[in-house]
Design a protein around this motif. Structure first.
Motif, PDB file in Angstrom:
ATOM      1  N   ASP A  93      44.262  35.657  47.458  1.00 21.37           N
ATOM      2  CA  ASP A  93      45.632  35.684  46.951  1.00 21.37           C
ATOM      3  C   ASP A  93      46.374  34.388  47.266  1.00 21.37           C
ATOM      4  N   TYR A  94      47.023  33.857  46.228  1.00 17.92           N
ATOM      5  CA  TYR A  94      47.882  32.670  46.301  1.00 17.92           C
ATOM      6  C   TYR A  94      47.110  31.357  46.439  1.00 17.92           C
ATOM      7  N   GLN A 170      50.747  31.740  40.533  1.00 19.00           N
ATOM      8  CA  GLN A 170      50.450  33.045  41.134  1.00 19.00           C
ATOM      9  C   GLN A 170      50.625  34.166  40.113  1.00 19.00           C
ATOM     10  N   GLN A 173      47.660  34.088  37.834  1.00 17.01           N
ATOM     11  CA  GLN A 173      46.505  34.608  38.553  1.00 17.01           C
ATOM     12  C   GLN A 173      46.543  36.131  38.585  1.00 17.01           C
TER      13      GLN A 173
END
Length: 279
Positions: A93-94, A170, A173
């Motif tokens: 994540d990120y 983000q 994503q």
């Protein structure tokens, strides 16, 4: 611990092999466009990483992000057993896809060391046994290795802040993760690009663009790969499921079309796959 989305976490294992080396030996300098784990299970070795030389001993983990140059070499009387794993399709994540935040590729685990290397040895035994379902078992074990790297406080670093994605990236994503989860959950349905765009409140053009940026593939090609992977798992079982029935189970009413896709992707027809499996 760095977070991953369990719904979409599905690493693609490119290769797994173990090798015993007795020096002297030397490899060639190279790098990859995917992630690689080179794990010294036993013995000792020399590695040159980004033009720096290192002496490494047993129970050392090397985690190479894409583009990191490296090669191994051993002196006379040096010997080792190593496990090499190439993989991709991993997103924390990120952070950018296929990127692990490490200050150095050389990792000495602390909290999870014993568990990690027990799994490495299990992978080596699994490869030696070569029993039915080996690919699925090894994928499961490699996934465990990745999780242990995420859990061990000595593996990854939080100092690589420059790699953190912008808020806009983000969001892209997350959209792609949601699309992948939808495809994996509904691959038996008749899904078109326009349907996906409508579900995720965007245009077909924009969805295709951001999906390809994240995965390197179009949403529909990704769907085809999910279906064919499921078909391969069904063909690899001990159950004698007719090819026509497998075709329907993965979302294709036309068994001939399914067979053509399968052969194009795996290099052999479903019937040939079954025949070779039973040899």
């Amino acid at each position: 611990m760095f977070k991953v989305n369990a719904k979409t976490f599905n690493p693609e294992i490119l290769y797994v092999f173990d090798v015993a080396t007795i020096g002297p030996s030397s490899g060639s300098n190279h790098h990859h466009d995917f992630l690689e784990l080179s794990i010294i299970v036993e013995g000792e070795s020399l590695y040159t990483i980004s033009n720096q030389d290192y002496y490494l001993e047993k129970e050392t983990v090397l985690l190479f992000n894409p583009g990191i140059s490296h090669y191994e070499h051993s002196l006379t009387d040096m010997n080792n057993i190593q496990l090499h794993i190439g993989f991709r399709n991993v997103t924390l994540d990120y952070l950018p896809k296929n990127f692990f935040p490490v200050d150095s590729p050389i990792i000495h685990l602390k909290k999870k060391n014993t568990e990690f290397f027990a799994i490495c040895r299990k992978i080596i035994l699994e490869r030696t046994a070569n029993e039915p379902g080996i690919d699925l078992m090894i994928k499961s074990l490699v996934t465990q290795l990745i999780v242990l790297l995420l859990r061990d406080e000595c593996a990854l670093t939080t100092t690589t802040t420059q790699a953190i994605l912008s808020v806009e990236e983000q969001k892209k994503q997350q959209t792609v993760k949601d699309v992948i989860h939808y495809l994996e959950s509904n691959y038996t349905d008749d899904i078109a690009l326009n349907d996906l765009a409508h579900i995720f409140f965007t245009s077909p053009t924009n969805l295709s663009r951001i999906f390809k940026e994240e995965t390197g593939d179009s949403p529909i090609n990704y769907l085809i790969k999910i279906r064919l992977e499921q078909a391969k798992l069904l063909l690899d079982t001990e159950m004698d499921i007719p090819i026509k029935e497998i075709s329907k189970l993965i979302g294709y009413n036309d068994a001939l079309y399914f067979s053509k896709l399968f052969k194009k992707h795996y290099g052999q027809s479903p019937s040939a796959f079954i025949k070779n499996k039973n040899k």
